[in-house]
Design an enzyme around this catalytic site. Structure first.
Site, PDB file in Angstrom:
ATOM      1  N   GLY A 285      52.384  19.310  52.839  1.00 25.05           N
ATOM      2  CA  GLY A 285      51.043  18.808  53.119  1.00 25.05           C
ATOM      3  C   GLY A 285      50.525  19.229  54.483  1.00 25.05           C
TER       4      GLY A 285
ATOM      5  N   ASP B 227      46.498  29.608  59.790  1.00 26.36           N
ATOM      6  CA  ASP B 227      47.397  29.228  58.696  1.00 26.36           C
ATOM      7  C   ASP B 227      47.988  30.498  58.100  1.00 26.36           C
ATOM      8  OD1 ASP B 227      48.759  27.761  56.823  1.00 26.36           O
ATOM      9  OD2 ASP B 227      46.994  26.881  55.888  1.00 26.36           O
TER      10      ASP B 227
ATOM     11  N   ALA C  28      43.385  33.424  58.419  1.00 27.72           N
ATOM     12  CA  ALA C  28      44.426  33.556  57.405  1.00 27.72           C
ATOM     13  C   ALA C  28      45.367  34.680  57.823  1.00 27.72           C
ATOM     14  CB  ALA C  28      43.795  33.865  56.051  1.00 27.72           C
TER      15      ALA C  28
ATOM     16  N   HIS D 230      44.096  26.984  48.640  1.00 28.39           N
ATOM     17  CA  HIS D 230      43.653  26.779  50.021  1.00 28.39           C
ATOM     18  C   HIS D 230      42.164  27.081  50.150  1.00 28.39           C
ATOM     19  CE1 HIS D 230      47.477  26.473  52.571  1.00 28.39           C
ATOM     20  NE2 HIS D 230      47.863  26.388  51.316  1.00 28.39           N
ATOM     21  N   ARG D 231      41.711  28.157  49.528  1.00 28.22           N
ATOM     22  CA  ARG D 231      40.283  28.526  49.591  1.00 28.22           C
ATOM     23  C   ARG D 231      39.400  27.425  49.014  1.00 28.22           C
ATOM     24  NH1 ARG D 231      41.455  34.281  47.643  1.00 28.22           N
ATOM     25  NH2 ARG D 231      41.598  35.387  49.612  1.00 28.22           N
TER      26      ARG D 231
ATOM     27  N   SER E 189      49.156  22.019  55.613  1.00 35.39           N
ATOM     28  CA  SER E 189      47.852  22.684  55.643  1.00 35.39           C
ATOM     29  C   SER E 189      46.714  21.685  55.457  1.00 35.39           C
ATOM     30  CB  SER E 189      47.776  23.773  54.575  1.00 35.39           C
ATOM     31  OG  SER E 189      48.639  24.836  54.917  1.00 35.39           O
TER      32      SER E 189
END
Length: 167
Positions: free
Chosen positions: A12, A83, A32, A52-53, A14
């Protein structure tokens, strides 16, 4: 203000970092560090990148930085969310990164910076030489970034522990 968010796979980390960046106010640039190698097909990694996006607000800028992370950090105005350091290290030949350049860029940034990295020292002992080299390189980088961070957090099972600086 530099915040380092550490955690294991699927911890968790991110999501925690994204919430911190959103709360910092102003524009957010998502740096990124994973750039898919040309011709490489990894459905699992592609799915993670897409997840993620979808979580990021539409107003956030996304920049794929690969090896150019220190320079990219210096170019970002407002809040920067990196990240992650693990994929940055993995993208370098022999896992050799310039931690001094990264730490200097973090120190110089006027805006809030949230850095995500994998905690690799508490897991299974890597069974290959390459795995051990990666673990050691990323562990050393995490320690270096922690020395310039104003705040270090460890995310375990979606729960956040704020780590105290060394006495």
């Amino acid at each position: 203000m530099v915040t380092l968010v550490l955690g294991g796979a699927r911890s968790g980390k991110s999501e925690v970092a994204e919430r911190l960046a959103a709360r910092a106010g102003g524009p957010v640039t998502y740096l990124a560090t994973y750039v898919a190698p040309a011709g490489a097909a990894d459905a699992g990694m592609d799915a993670r990148v897409e997840a993620h996006r979808h979580r990021r607000p539409p107003g956030w800028a996304t920049v794929e930085v690969g090896a150019g992370l220190p320079a990219a950090l210096e170019a970002v105005e407002g809040t920067a969310l990196v990240d992650s350091l693990g994929t940055w290290v993995a993208g370098h030949e022999g896992f050799s990164v310039d931690s001094d350049a990264l730490c200097a860029a973090l120190r110089r940034r006027p805006g809030a910076t949230v850095v995500v990295s994998e905690e690799v020292g508490m897991g299974v002992h890597p069974s290959t030489g390459s795995g051990r080299l990666f673990r050691d390189a990323l562990g050393s980088l995490n320690t270096a970034v922690a020395t310039v961070a104003d705040q270090v957090m460890l995310v375990v099972a979606g729960r956040v522990l704020t780590l105290e600086p060394p006495a």
